[in-house]
Motif scaffolding. Structure first.
Motif, PDB file in Angstrom:
ATOM      1  N   PHE B  96       0.821  -1.195   0.000  1.00 46.72           N
ATOM      2  CA  PHE B  96       0.000   0.000   0.000  1.00 46.72           C
ATOM      3  C   PHE B  96       0.862   1.254   0.000  1.00 46.72           C
ATOM      4  O   PHE B  96       1.731   1.427   0.831  1.00 46.72           O
ATOM      5  CB  PHE B  96      -0.929   0.035   1.209  1.00 46.72           C
ATOM      6  CG  PHE B  96      -1.717   1.315   1.249  1.00 46.72           C
ATOM      7  CD1 PHE B  96      -2.766   1.499   0.370  1.00 46.72           C
ATOM      8  CD2 PHE B  96      -1.364   2.338   2.091  1.00 46.72           C
ATOM      9  CE1 PHE B  96      -3.471   2.680   0.355  1.00 46.72           C
ATOM     10  CE2 PHE B  96      -2.074   3.535   2.081  1.00 46.72           C
ATOM     11  CZ  PHE B  96      -3.119   3.696   1.214  1.00 46.72           C
ATOM     12  N   PHE B  97       0.631   2.109  -0.953  1.00 48.52           N
ATOM     13  CA  PHE B  97       1.233   3.443  -1.004  1.00 48.52           C
ATOM     14  C   PHE B  97       0.373   4.221  -1.990  1.00 48.52           C
ATOM     15  O   PHE B  97      -0.350   3.614  -2.777  1.00 48.52           O
ATOM     16  CB  PHE B  97       2.694   3.370  -1.470  1.00 48.52           C
ATOM     17  CG  PHE B  97       2.858   2.805  -2.846  1.00 48.52           C
ATOM     18  CD1 PHE B  97       2.983   3.633  -3.947  1.00 48.52           C
ATOM     19  CD2 PHE B  97       2.841   1.432  -3.057  1.00 48.52           C
ATOM     20  CE1 PHE B  97       3.107   3.108  -5.216  1.00 48.52           C
ATOM     21  CE2 PHE B  97       2.957   0.894  -4.331  1.00 48.52           C
ATOM     22  CZ  PHE B  97       3.095   1.742  -5.412  1.00 48.52           C
ATOM     23  N   PRO B  98       0.401   5.546  -1.953  1.00 47.40           N
ATOM     24  CA  PRO B  98      -0.473   6.281  -2.869  1.00 47.40           C
ATOM     25  C   PRO B  98      -0.120   5.938  -4.316  1.00 47.40           C
ATOM     26  O   PRO B  98       1.012   6.145  -4.747  1.00 47.40           O
ATOM     27  CB  PRO B  98      -0.171   7.747  -2.559  1.00 47.40           C
ATOM     28  CG  PRO B  98       0.454   7.742  -1.218  1.00 47.40           C
ATOM     29  CD  PRO B  98       1.167   6.444  -1.080  1.00 47.40           C
ATOM     30  N   ARG B  99      -1.070   5.409  -5.033  1.00 51.05           N
ATOM     31  CA  ARG B  99      -0.804   4.946  -6.392  1.00 51.05           C
ATOM     32  C   ARG B  99      -0.379   6.060  -7.316  1.00 51.05           C
ATOM     33  O   ARG B  99       0.280   5.822  -8.328  1.00 51.05           O
ATOM     34  CB  ARG B  99      -2.049   4.274  -6.969  1.00 51.05           C
ATOM     35  CG  ARG B  99      -2.192   2.827  -6.606  1.00 51.05           C
ATOM     36  CD  ARG B  99      -2.555   2.668  -5.137  1.00 51.05           C
ATOM     37  NE  ARG B  99      -2.701   1.276  -4.738  1.00 51.05           N
ATOM     38  CZ  ARG B  99      -1.751   0.552  -4.176  1.00 51.05           C
ATOM     39  NH1 ARG B  99      -0.558   1.068  -3.970  1.00 51.05           N
ATOM     40  NH2 ARG B  99      -1.973  -0.682  -3.828  1.00 51.05           N
ATOM     41  N   VAL B 100      -0.771   7.287  -6.969  1.00 48.15           N
ATOM     42  CA  VAL B 100      -0.481   8.418  -7.841  1.00 48.15           C
ATOM     43  C   VAL B 100       1.034   8.624  -7.959  1.00 48.15           C
ATOM     44  O   VAL B 100       1.523   9.230  -8.904  1.00 48.15           O
ATOM     45  CB  VAL B 100      -1.189   9.692  -7.310  1.00 48.15           C
ATOM     46  CG1 VAL B 100      -0.462  10.250  -6.111  1.00 48.15           C
ATOM     47  CG2 VAL B 100      -1.336  10.727  -8.401  1.00 48.15           C
ATOM     48  N   LEU B 101       1.779   8.062  -7.030  1.00 48.78           N
ATOM     49  CA  LEU B 101       3.233   8.207  -7.094  1.00 48.78           C
ATOM     50  C   LEU B 101       3.816   7.523  -8.328  1.00 48.78           C
ATOM     51  O   LEU B 101       4.875   7.910  -8.807  1.00 48.78           O
ATOM     52  CB  LEU B 101       3.882   7.625  -5.833  1.00 48.78           C
ATOM     53  CG  LEU B 101       3.614   8.401  -4.551  1.00 48.78           C
ATOM     54  CD1 LEU B 101       4.232   7.696  -3.365  1.00 48.78           C
ATOM     55  CD2 LEU B 101       4.148   9.814  -4.654  1.00 48.78           C
ATOM     56  N   LEU B 102       3.134   6.515  -8.825  1.00 48.42           N
ATOM     57  CA  LEU B 102       3.675   5.812  -9.995  1.00 48.42           C
ATOM     58  C   LEU B 102       3.652   6.702 -11.243  1.00 48.42           C
ATOM     59  O   LEU B 102       4.695   6.904 -11.845  1.00 48.42           O
ATOM     60  CB  LEU B 102       2.945   4.484 -10.203  1.00 48.42           C
ATOM     61  CG  LEU B 102       3.273   3.416  -9.150  1.00 48.42           C
ATOM     62  CD1 LEU B 102       2.375   2.202  -9.312  1.00 48.42           C
ATOM     63  CD2 LEU B 102       4.723   2.991  -9.246  1.00 48.42           C
ATOM     64  N   PRO B 103       2.480   7.253 -11.642  1.00 51.06           N
ATOM     65  CA  PRO B 103       2.531   8.177 -12.780  1.00 51.06           C
ATOM     66  C   PRO B 103       3.397   9.408 -12.487  1.00 51.06           C
ATOM     67  O   PRO B 103       4.092   9.893 -13.380  1.00 51.06           O
ATOM     68  CB  PRO B 103       1.073   8.572 -13.014  1.00 51.06           C
ATOM     69  CG  PRO B 103       0.305   8.060 -11.857  1.00 51.06           C
ATOM     70  CD  PRO B 103       1.096   6.965 -11.250  1.00 51.06           C
ATOM     71  N   LEU B 104       3.367   9.875 -11.254  1.00 47.27           N
ATOM     72  CA  LEU B 104       4.204  11.022 -10.901  1.00 47.27           C
ATOM     73  C   LEU B 104       5.674  10.716 -11.147  1.00 47.27           C
ATOM     74  O   LEU B 104       6.415  11.542 -11.684  1.00 47.27           O
ATOM     75  CB  LEU B 104       4.016  11.372  -9.416  1.00 47.27           C
ATOM     76  CG  LEU B 104       2.965  12.409  -9.082  1.00 47.27           C
ATOM     77  CD1 LEU B 104       2.806  12.510  -7.570  1.00 47.27           C
ATOM     78  CD2 LEU B 104       3.339  13.758  -9.660  1.00 47.27           C
ATOM     79  N   SER B 105       6.090   9.517 -10.746  1.00 50.37           N
ATOM     80  CA  SER B 105       7.507   9.200 -10.891  1.00 50.37           C
ATOM     81  C   SER B 105       7.876   9.034 -12.362  1.00 50.37           C
ATOM     82  O   SER B 105       8.985   9.366 -12.764  1.00 50.37           O
ATOM     83  CB  SER B 105       7.862   7.948 -10.092  1.00 50.37           C
ATOM     84  OG  SER B 105       7.333   6.811 -10.714  1.00 50.37           O
ATOM     85  N   VAL B 106       6.923   8.536 -13.147  1.00 50.41           N
ATOM     86  CA  VAL B 106       7.194   8.419 -14.587  1.00 50.41           C
ATOM     87  C   VAL B 106       7.449   9.800 -15.176  1.00 50.41           C
ATOM     88  O   VAL B 106       8.422  10.020 -15.898  1.00 50.41           O
ATOM     89  CB  VAL B 106       6.002   7.739 -15.303  1.00 50.41           C
ATOM     90  CG1 VAL B 106       6.075   7.964 -16.797  1.00 50.41           C
ATOM     91  CG2 VAL B 106       5.971   6.263 -14.994  1.00 50.41           C
ATOM     92  N   VAL B 107       6.563  10.742 -14.829  1.00 55.62           N
ATOM     93  CA  VAL B 107       6.707  12.091 -15.380  1.00 55.62           C
ATOM     94  C   VAL B 107       7.996  12.730 -14.851  1.00 55.62           C
ATOM     95  O   VAL B 107       8.745  13.364 -15.602  1.00 55.62           O
ATOM     96  CB  VAL B 107       5.475  12.949 -15.035  1.00 55.62           C
ATOM     97  CG1 VAL B 107       5.693  14.391 -15.447  1.00 55.62           C
ATOM     98  CG2 VAL B 107       4.232  12.382 -15.703  1.00 55.62           C
TER      99      VAL B 107
END
Lengths: 393, 264
Positions: B96-107
C-alpha cells in the motif's frame, strides 16, 4: 486500543471482471444492460485484534484469507465496511514485490523500504543489520535479477521485518528459503511477539498457527465462521471443511468383510468429544460388523500430527492382546491412559486386518481429527516420563 | 489529499521511484543517456530531409529540433504512464502506497531526462542560429515556466492513460494510434507559419487549442528570435483549458485507483 479493527468488512468482485478487461466487453455489457454478477470474497466480517496479539487466519482455498490481508494492508478497497490499523503496517504478503530486477540489492533495499514508508535515515542506520540477516553481504551490489529465488525472498523478508513495524501481516511466507533461514524467520516472528507487536498471519500450515497464535479465525466462503483458541478453531476447520482445501488426504479402503460402524472418541467422563487433555484418558469405542466369522483379526490404530508426522501406532498383535475371532456386531475399546501427547491437532487412523497383514478388511486413514490441550502449555509433541536425581560422581 | 500534499508526504519514495526509473533505463546499454539525445536528433534529421524533399520548402532546422525534443517528452510520459500501473501490478496488489506516485515518478523521471536532453538541444539550436549570425532569444529565460506547464500537461495525460489502461487494455493500442495522429496534427516537424498557410490567420489561434501545438510553439518562441507566440482570446483559452484537464485527470485517477488491485 485495538491494533487491527474490521467493521462489517465486505469485498465483492464482479464475476465478469475475471479475465482481461476490454473496452469492447464493457461496451457490449452496457448496451445489453446486463448487470455484472457479484461474488463476495468477504462478507460482513467484524473483529478487533488487541495490540500485542497474534492471530492466525485459517480456511480452505478461496475462503477470503488473502482478501482479508489485502483489505487490512490497504491494497484492496472494501466494498462495504472498513478496516483500520494502528501504527506502521508492514506486510509479508509477497516478499520482494517491489524489487526491480535491474537494480542492485542495495538500491532495492532503499526502494523497498521507501515503499513500506520507512524514512531513509532509519534504513541507513539498519542497513547492516538487514544485510546480515539476509546473509547476502557479498551480493549487495549485484542486480537482483541474478539472485536465486531464495536470496530474493531472504532480502525481502529482511527489509520487511528489520524495519520495526507495529503490525505485521504475513501470508504463507514462513516457508521460504532453506531450513536455516526458516528457523531464523520463525525466530524473528517470536521476537516480534516478545516486543508486543501485532501479527495477523495466514497459513495452511495449521501447526504453525497452533504454535504461534493466541487466537485463530476460521474463514469459510468469505465469512468469519469461528474464532477462538487455535486448537478448537483448527479442529472445527478440520471436521467441518476438511477436504475442500485439499488439506487433508483421508482415505478409506478394504475388503469390508468386517466394517467399522459407530466409532466414538470419548473423554475420561465417557462423553463423546474431539478435544482431550494431556495426562488424562482418551478412549475410542470402535464399533464393527463382521459379515462372517473372521479368525484372528487384528485391530490397529495410528496417530499423526496435523502436519502428517507419524507419532505412534500399535495393534492388538503388538500389544499381545490376541482376538481369537469376531462374528456379527461388537465393540472394541482402545484406551490411551494417560494421554501423553502434548497440545496440538492430531489424526487418528483405524484398521482391521488379518493376522498376516495380507488382507485389509477395513482401513480408515487420517479419518478422525482430534485436538489435545496441554494445561501446562509447555512446548513439545510428547510427554516423556522423565525423572531427575542428584548424586555424587 | 491534494496532489502536492501527496508529493510532499512521500517525497522520499518518489525520489526512489524516479531513481529506479532512470537507473533501469540506462542500465545495460552501452550508449546510455546518449540514446535520449541521439533518438530525437536522428528523427529531426529524417524529418528535415523528407520535408525538404516532399514539401519542397524547408522548415528551419532549429524549429524541427525543438519540436522533436519537446514531443519526445510528451510521448515518453504517455507511454510510461500507460504502463506504470499495469507494469507494476505486483507492487500495486501487494504494497500500500499512494498509487499516484507511480505516474508522478514516470513524469518526474522523464522530466530529468528531458532537462538533460534540453541542455544538448539548446547548444544545438544556439549553434544553428550562430551559423546564421543570430543568437538564442532572450525569452529563453521563460523556458522554466514553459517546462513547468509542459510537465503538468504531461502529468494529466499520464494519469488518464495509466488509469484507463488498468480497466481497458485496449488503451495501449488505441493510444498508440492516437499518438501518431496527434503527432501529425501537432507542429512537430513543421511550424506555425506552415499552418498559417493552410488555416489562414483566423483559424491559427484555434489551432493552438491543441496543447501540444501551444507548448511546442512556446518553446520555439522562447528560443528562436522572431518566432512568435500569437496572443488572442483563443490563445488564452488554449493556455487555460489544460488546467481543467489536470483537475479532471487527477479526480478520475483518484477514483479509479481504489479498484486497481481488483483489476490487475
Amino acid at each position: 486500543m485495538s491494533a487491527i479493527e474490521a467493521i462489517q468488512l465486505g469485498k465483492a468482485y464482479r464475476k465478469q471482471g475475471i479475465g482481461p478487461p476490454t473496452l469492447f466487453g464493457a461496451l457490449s455489457r452496457t448496451l445489453r444492460g446486463r448487470r455484472n454478477e457479484e461474488f463476495w470474497a468477504l462478507r460482513d466480517v467484524s473483529f478487533a485484534v488487541e495490540k500485542g496479539r497474534t492471530v492466525g487466519v485459517v480456511g480452505p482455498n478461496g475462503s477470503g484469507k488473502s482478501s482479508l490481508l489485502g483489505l487490512v494492508s490497504g491494497t484492496i478497497t472494501p466494498t462495504r465496511g472498513a478496516a483500520r490499523t494502528e501504527g506502521r503496517v508492514s506486510s509479508l504478503l509477497e516478499l520482494g514485490a517491489g524489487f526491480h530486477p535491474d537494480l542492485s540489492g542495495r538500491e532495492n533495499v532503499f526502494l523497498n523500504a521507501a515503499l513500506l514508508g520507512i524514512p531513509r535515515e532509519d534504513v541507513r542506520r539498519r542497513y547492516d543489520h538487514i544485510v546480515a540477516f539476509a546473509g547476502l553481504a557479498e551480493f549487495m551490489d549485484m542486480p537482483v535479477k541474478h539472485y536465486s529465488s531464495g536470496m530474493y525472498v531472504r532480502l525481502g523478508f529482511a527489509v520487511a521485518t528489520e524495519l520495526n513495524p507495529d503490525v505485521l501481516l504475513v501470508d504463507e511466507v514462513l516457508a521460504v528459503g532453506d531450513i536455516a533461514f526458516q528457523l531464523k524467520c520463525l525466530d524473528r516472528i517470536r521476537d516480534f511477539q516478545r516486543r508486543g507487536k501485532t501479527l495477523l498471519l495466514v497459513s495452511h500450515a495449521l501447526q504453525t498457527v497452533e504454535e504461534f497464535c493466541h487466537e485463530a479465525f476460521l474463514l469459510y466462503r468469505g465469512e468469519l465462521v469461528a474464532r477462538g483458541d487455535p486448537p478448537d478453531v483448527i479442529l472445527k476447520y478440520m471436521t467441518s471443511f476438511m477436504g475442500e482445501g485439499g488439506y487433508l488426504y483421508r482415505q478409506e479402503f478394504g475388503t469390508r468383510d468386517v466394517e467399522f460402524t459407530q466409532v466414538a472418541l470419548r473423554g475420561p467422563d465417557g462423553a463423546e468429544s474431539a478435544s482431550f487433555q494431556t495426562g488424562r484418558a482418551l478412549r475410542v469405542d470402535i464399533g464393527y460388523r463382521a459379515k462372517a466369522r473372521i479368525e484372528n483379526p487384528v485391530f490397529g490404530f495410528s496417530i499423526k500430527t496435523g502436519n502428517g508426522l507419524y507419532v505412534f501406532g500399535s495393534n492388538t498383535q503388538i500389544a499381545k492382546h490376541p482376538v481369537p475371532f469376531i462374528e456379527g456386531e461388537g465393540v472394541m475399546r482402545l484406551t490411551l491412559d494417560p494421554l501423553t501427547l502434548k497440545g496440538g491437532n492430531f489424526f487418528l487412523s483405524l484398521s482391521i486386518h488379518s493376522a498376516d497383514h495380507a488382507t485389509q478388511y477395513h482401513r480408515r486413514e487420517d479419518w478422525y481429527p482430534f485436538v489435545v490441550k496441554d494445561p501446562t502449555e509447555a512446548p513439545g509433541l510428547f510427554e516423556l516420563h522423565s525423572s531427575w536425581r542428584l548424586g555424587a560422581v | 489529499m491534494s496532489l502536492f500534499g501527496d508529493i510532499l508526504a512521500h517525497r522520499e519514495l518518489l525520489q526512489n521511484l524516479v531513481a529506479r526509473d532512470i537507473k533501469s533505463r540506462y542500465k545495460g546499454s552501452a550508449l546510455g543517456f546518449l540514446w535520449s539525445v541521439l533518438n530525437p536528433l536522428f528523427m529531426a534529421v529524417i524529418y528535415i530531409f523528407f520535408l525538404r524533399l516532399l514539401a519542397g520548402r524547408g522548415v528551419p532546422s532549429e524549429d524541427v529540433i525543438i519540436g522533436v525534443f519537446a514531443w519526445q517528452f510528451t510521448a515518453q510520459c504517455v507511454t510510461g504512464g500507460m504502463n506504470c500501473i499495469t507494469g507494476n501490478a505486483n507492487l500495486v496488489k501487494k504494497v500500500f502506497f499512494p498509487r499516484v506516485l507511480l505516474p508522478l515518478s514516470v513524469v518526474a523521471a522523464n522530466l530529468v531526462n528531458f532537462l538533460l536532453t534540453l541542455a544538448v538541444q539548446l547548444v544545438l539550436v544556439a549553434l544553428l542560429l550562430g551559423a546564421r549570425g543570430a543568437h538564442l532569444s532572450a525569452w529563453s529565460a521563460a523556458l522554466p515556466a514553459i517546462i513547468a506547464y509542459h510537465v503538468l500537461f504531461n502529468l494529466s495525460l499520464a494519469l488518464l492513460v495509466a488509469a484507463a489502461n488498468v480497466y481497458f487494455r485496449d488503451t495501449q493500442h488505441l493510444v498508440g494510434l492516437l499518438m501518431s495522429a496527434w503527432f501529425f496534427v501537432s507542429p512537430v516537424m513543421y511550424n506555425l507559419s506552415f499552418v498559417e498557410k493552410f488555416a489562414g490567420p483566423a483559424l491559427t489561434p484555434a489551432y493552438l487549442l491543441n496543447p501540444a501545438a501551444l507548448i511546442i510553439t512556446a518553446y520555439r518562441a522562447a528560443q528562436v528570435p522572431g518566432a512568435l507566440l500569437p496572443w488572442s482570446g483563443a490563445a488564452l483559452v488554449a493556455w487555460l483549458w489544460p488546467a481543467a484537464l489536470l483537475v479532471l485527470a487527477w479526480r478520475l485517477f483518484q477514483r479509479a485507483q481504489r479498484d486497481f488491485a481488483d483489476w490487475l
